[in-house]
Design a protein around this motif. Structure first.
Motif, PDB file in Angstrom:
ATOM      1  N   LEU A 142     -38.862  20.026 -25.553  1.00 13.58           N
ATOM      2  CA  LEU A 142     -39.901  19.522 -25.697  1.00 13.58           C
ATOM      3  C   LEU A 142     -39.309  17.763 -25.020  1.00 13.58           C
ATOM      4  N   GLY A 143     -38.153  17.575 -24.805  1.00  7.93           N
ATOM      5  CA  GLY A 143     -38.579  16.687 -23.695  1.00  7.93           C
ATOM      6  C   GLY A 143     -37.960  16.767 -22.943  1.00  7.93           C
ATOM      7  N   GLN A 144     -37.755  17.866 -21.815  1.00  5.05           N
ATOM      8  CA  GLN A 144     -37.926  18.811 -20.671  1.00  5.05           C
ATOM      9  C   GLN A 144     -39.135  18.945 -20.296  1.00  5.05           C
ATOM     10  N   MET A 145     -40.310  19.768 -21.141  1.00 11.36           N
ATOM     11  CA  MET A 145     -41.370  19.884 -20.590  1.00 11.36           C
ATOM     12  C   MET A 145     -42.545  18.505 -20.692  1.00 11.36           C
ATOM     13  N   LEU A 146     -41.994  17.644 -21.405  1.00  8.96           N
ATOM     14  CA  LEU A 146     -42.399  15.740 -20.865  1.00  8.96           C
ATOM     15  C   LEU A 146     -42.167  15.935 -19.515  1.00  8.96           C
ATOM     16  N   ALA A 147     -40.812  15.802 -19.614  1.00 12.28           N
ATOM     17  CA  ALA A 147     -40.159  15.443 -18.517  1.00 12.28           C
ATOM     18  C   ALA A 147     -40.687  16.195 -16.826  1.00 12.28           C
ATOM     19  N   LEU A 148     -40.867  17.507 -17.105  1.00 14.70           N
ATOM     20  CA  LEU A 148     -41.677  18.101 -16.295  1.00 14.70           C
ATOM     21  C   LEU A 148     -43.390  17.526 -16.243  1.00 14.70           C
ATOM     22  N   GLU A 149     -44.157  17.662 -16.535  1.00 13.36           N
ATOM     23  CA  GLU A 149     -45.445  17.405 -16.754  1.00 13.36           C
ATOM     24  C   GLU A 149     -45.787  16.089 -16.391  1.00 13.36           C
ATOM     25  N   ARG A 150     -44.478  15.471 -16.703  1.00  5.50           N
ATOM     26  CA  ARG A 150     -45.401  13.758 -16.378  1.00  5.50           C
ATOM     27  C   ARG A 150     -44.126  12.712 -14.590  1.00  5.50           C
ATOM     28  N   ASN A 151     -43.475  14.431 -14.178  1.00  2.00           N
ATOM     29  CA  ASN A 151     -42.790  14.136 -13.189  1.00  2.00           C
ATOM     30  C   ASN A 151     -42.094  12.966 -13.346  1.00  2.00           C
ATOM     31  N   LEU A 152     -41.369  12.361 -14.331  1.00  2.00           N
ATOM     32  CA  LEU A 152     -40.145  11.786 -14.670  1.00  2.00           C
ATOM     33  C   LEU A 152     -38.478  12.912 -14.214  1.00  2.00           C
ATOM     34  N   LEU A 153     -38.314  13.672 -14.044  1.00  2.00           N
ATOM     35  CA  LEU A 153     -37.700  14.272 -12.992  1.00  2.00           C
ATOM     36  C   LEU A 153     -37.439  14.271 -11.782  1.00  2.00           C
ATOM     37  N   VAL A 154     -38.574  13.687 -11.191  1.00  5.77           N
ATOM     38  CA  VAL A 154     -38.705  13.744  -9.523  1.00  5.77           C
ATOM     39  C   VAL A 154     -38.815  12.428  -9.763  1.00  5.77           C
ATOM     40  N   GLN A 155     -38.552  11.472 -10.215  1.00  7.66           N
ATOM     41  CA  GLN A 155     -38.962  10.248 -10.006  1.00  7.66           C
ATOM     42  C   GLN A 155     -37.845   9.522 -10.167  1.00  7.66           C
ATOM     43  N   PHE A 156     -36.581  10.194 -11.222  1.00  8.26           N
ATOM     44  CA  PHE A 156     -35.187   9.947 -11.293  1.00  8.26           C
ATOM     45  C   PHE A 156     -34.711  10.594  -9.856  1.00  8.26           C
ATOM     46  N   ARG A 157     -35.342  11.545  -9.458  1.00  5.88           N
ATOM     47  CA  ARG A 157     -33.768  12.168  -8.482  1.00  5.88           C
ATOM     48  C   ARG A 157     -34.859  11.089  -7.373  1.00  5.88           C
ATOM     49  N   ASN A 158     -35.654  10.674  -7.266  1.00  5.33           N
ATOM     50  CA  ASN A 158     -35.980   9.514  -5.785  1.00  5.33           C
ATOM     51  C   ASN A 158     -35.080   8.841  -5.499  1.00  5.33           C
ATOM     52  N   GLN A 159     -35.401   7.824  -7.338  1.00  6.86           N
ATOM     53  CA  GLN A 159     -34.170   6.529  -7.447  1.00  6.86           C
ATOM     54  C   GLN A 159     -32.882   6.973  -6.896  1.00  6.86           C
ATOM     55  N   GLN A 160     -32.583   7.958  -6.980  1.00  8.26           N
ATOM     56  CA  GLN A 160     -31.252   7.781  -6.626  1.00  8.26           C
ATOM     57  C   GLN A 160     -31.236   8.055  -5.022  1.00  8.26           C
ATOM     58  N   ALA A 161     -31.681   8.717  -4.379  1.00  6.40           N
ATOM     59  CA  ALA A 161     -32.621   8.465  -2.640  1.00  6.40           C
ATOM     60  C   ALA A 161     -33.184   9.214  -2.851  1.00  6.40           C
ATOM     61  N   PRO A 162     -34.266   9.122  -1.648  1.00 10.04           N
ATOM     62  CA  PRO A 162     -33.998   8.222  -0.919  1.00 10.04           C
ATOM     63  C   PRO A 162     -35.356   6.767  -1.016  1.00 10.04           C
ATOM     64  N   ARG A 163     -35.930   6.827  -2.360  1.00  8.75           N
ATOM     65  CA  ARG A 163     -36.223   5.480  -2.806  1.00  8.75           C
ATOM     66  C   ARG A 163     -37.341   5.486  -2.280  1.00  8.75           C
ATOM     67  N   GLU A 164     -38.455   6.723  -1.962  1.00 13.42           N
ATOM     68  CA  GLU A 164     -39.652   6.108  -1.155  1.00 13.42           C
ATOM     69  C   GLU A 164     -40.379   5.818  -2.657  1.00 13.42           C
ATOM     70  N   TRP A 165     -42.222   5.164  -1.864  1.00 15.26           N
ATOM     71  CA  TRP A 165     -42.798   5.257  -3.084  1.00 15.26           C
ATOM     72  C   TRP A 165     -43.591   5.869  -3.197  1.00 15.26           C
ATOM     73  N   ARG A 166     -43.877   6.462  -3.496  1.00 11.10           N
ATOM     74  CA  ARG A 166     -44.303   8.171  -4.273  1.00 11.10           C
ATOM     75  C   ARG A 166     -45.541   7.898  -4.837  1.00 11.10           C
ATOM     76  N   TYR A 167     -46.492   7.014  -4.650  1.00 13.19           N
ATOM     77  CA  TYR A 167     -47.511   6.777  -5.694  1.00 13.19           C
ATOM     78  C   TYR A 167     -48.796   8.074  -5.878  1.00 13.19           C
ATOM     79  N   LEU A 168     -49.072   8.285  -4.385  1.00  6.74           N
ATOM     80  CA  LEU A 168     -50.277   9.494  -3.930  1.00  6.74           C
ATOM     81  C   LEU A 168     -49.141  11.010  -5.058  1.00  6.74           C
ATOM     82  N   GLU A 169     -48.121  11.084  -4.308  1.00  6.19           N
ATOM     83  CA  GLU A 169     -47.357  12.382  -5.184  1.00  6.19           C
ATOM     84  C   GLU A 169     -47.547  12.631  -6.786  1.00  6.19           C
ATOM     85  N   ASP A 170     -47.088  11.631  -6.938  1.00  6.62           N
ATOM     86  CA  ASP A 170     -46.590  12.138  -8.249  1.00  6.62           C
ATOM     87  C   ASP A 170     -47.260  11.323  -9.100  1.00  6.62           C
TER      88      ASP A 170
END
Length: 325
Positions: A116-144
């Motif tokens: 359930l946690g992973q389903m929510l994380a994928l639906e809410r783009n949390l995993l993509v956001q986490f990877r972005n925080q590690q690098a390249p730290r882009e402001w992914r407002y429109l994308e996500d």
């Protein structure tokens, strides 16, 4: 009734004294196998001390279980029981009236919450956001922001419907998801719509999330193959909380690379441990946890409670929880 209980389960240091003291308080004796192992996926070693036991808890050697006439009750310390799912063992236990249970109820809630946690994380783009925080730290407002989703009114297909599937279906209910389960042999008490082989392609095509909970067996090896991935809805997410051997991993990686499968979350792989150079680590939109889905801080305490409750029920002729034989 005083019993000798044997275990080859390696308890965490804080849990073993409690387990032993509770057995002693009930008038039982404990034998801790000198060949105990912390890995429930590893077959138990042959151990002469098992011959002294009335009850076995853990992962006893299958041949020894059949050869020890003194054994009256066996509980496995895992939810999976592939190596025990044998006709000769079933016949031997039935002929001697020896019940065998597993620990499905201990692991059902953690595994279900993990998915359930992973389903929510994928639906809410949390995993993509986490990877972005590690690098390249882009402001992914429109994308996500505008590709976020919810579980509301999503369709979820559960491949397998044991204790984990039932609990996951319960947890999904408040989200308003439509849950369907695949079972080879429906029992009629599932509480959700069930499909068999004939209707499976349609169920795969309709599902936004496909959750594999199938156990390891000769019949399920590579079961989720290229043909079944192709039957999935384009962009749907795939999860494996069952066993790694049930998935054709090259087929999954190809489906991820093409984008047909939108993302995958795997808690189980083949092999385990997954080598650092294995291509799954770098597969497109593939997120991996290291077979931790069933784990909790108090796992051993919960296993002890489950076993002790079954042992007490066995002593008075009551109903055993998670009986498999």
């Amino acid at each position: 009734m005083s019993l000798t209980v044997w275990t080859n389960h390696v308890f965490r240091p804080e849990a073993l004294p409690v387990f032993e003291s509770q057995l002693r308080a009930a008038g039982h004796r404990l034998i801790v196998s000198p060949k105990a192992s912390p890995l429930v996926l590893a077959a138990g070693a042959d151990d002469p001390t098992l011959a002294e036991a009335d009850v076995a808890f853990g992962q006893p050697d299958v041949a020894q279980v059949m050869a020890c006439p003194r054994l009256k009750f066996v509980e496995l310390s895992s939810a999976g029981y592939t190596r025990y799912d044998r006709d000769d063992l079933r016949a031997a236990m039935k002929s001697r009236g020896v019940p065998v249970t597993n620990a499905s109820q201990v692991f059902a809630d953690p595994c279900a919450q993990h998915v359930l946690g992973q389903m929510l994380a994928l639906e809410r783009n949390l995993l993509v956001q986490f990877r972005n925080q590690q690098a390249p730290r882009e402001w992914r407002y429109l994308e996500d922001r505008f590709t976020n989703g919810t579980l509301t009114r999503r369709t979820v297909l559960l491949l397998g419907y044991g204790a984990i599937g039932r609990r996951l279906a319960e947890l999904l209910q408040p989200f308003g998801t439509q849950v369907t389960a695949y079972r080879r042999r429906p029992r009629g008490d599932e509480g959700v719509p069930v499909v068999g082989e004939a209707a499976l392609p349609g169920a795969l095509a309709a599902a936004d999330h496909v959750v594999n909970i199938l156990p390891d067996s000769p019949a399920t090896t590579g079961w989720m193959d290229a043909a079944r991935f192709a039957q999935m809805k384009s962009g749907a997410r795939f999860y494996n909380i069952g066993r790694g051997t049930t998935v054709d991993q090259p087929a999954l990686m190809a489906a991820l690379a093409s984008g047909h499968v939108g993302a995958a979350y795997l808690d189980v792989m083949d092999p385990e441990p997954l080598p650092p150079a294995h291509p799954l680590w770098d597969a497109k939109n593939c997120f991996i946890t290291c077979h931790i889905g069933g784990g909790t801080r108090d796992q051993d305490e919960n296993l002890a409670r489950h076993f002790l409750a079954n042992l007490e029920a066995f002593g008075r002729g009551g109903t055993l929880v998670d009986r498999i034989m």
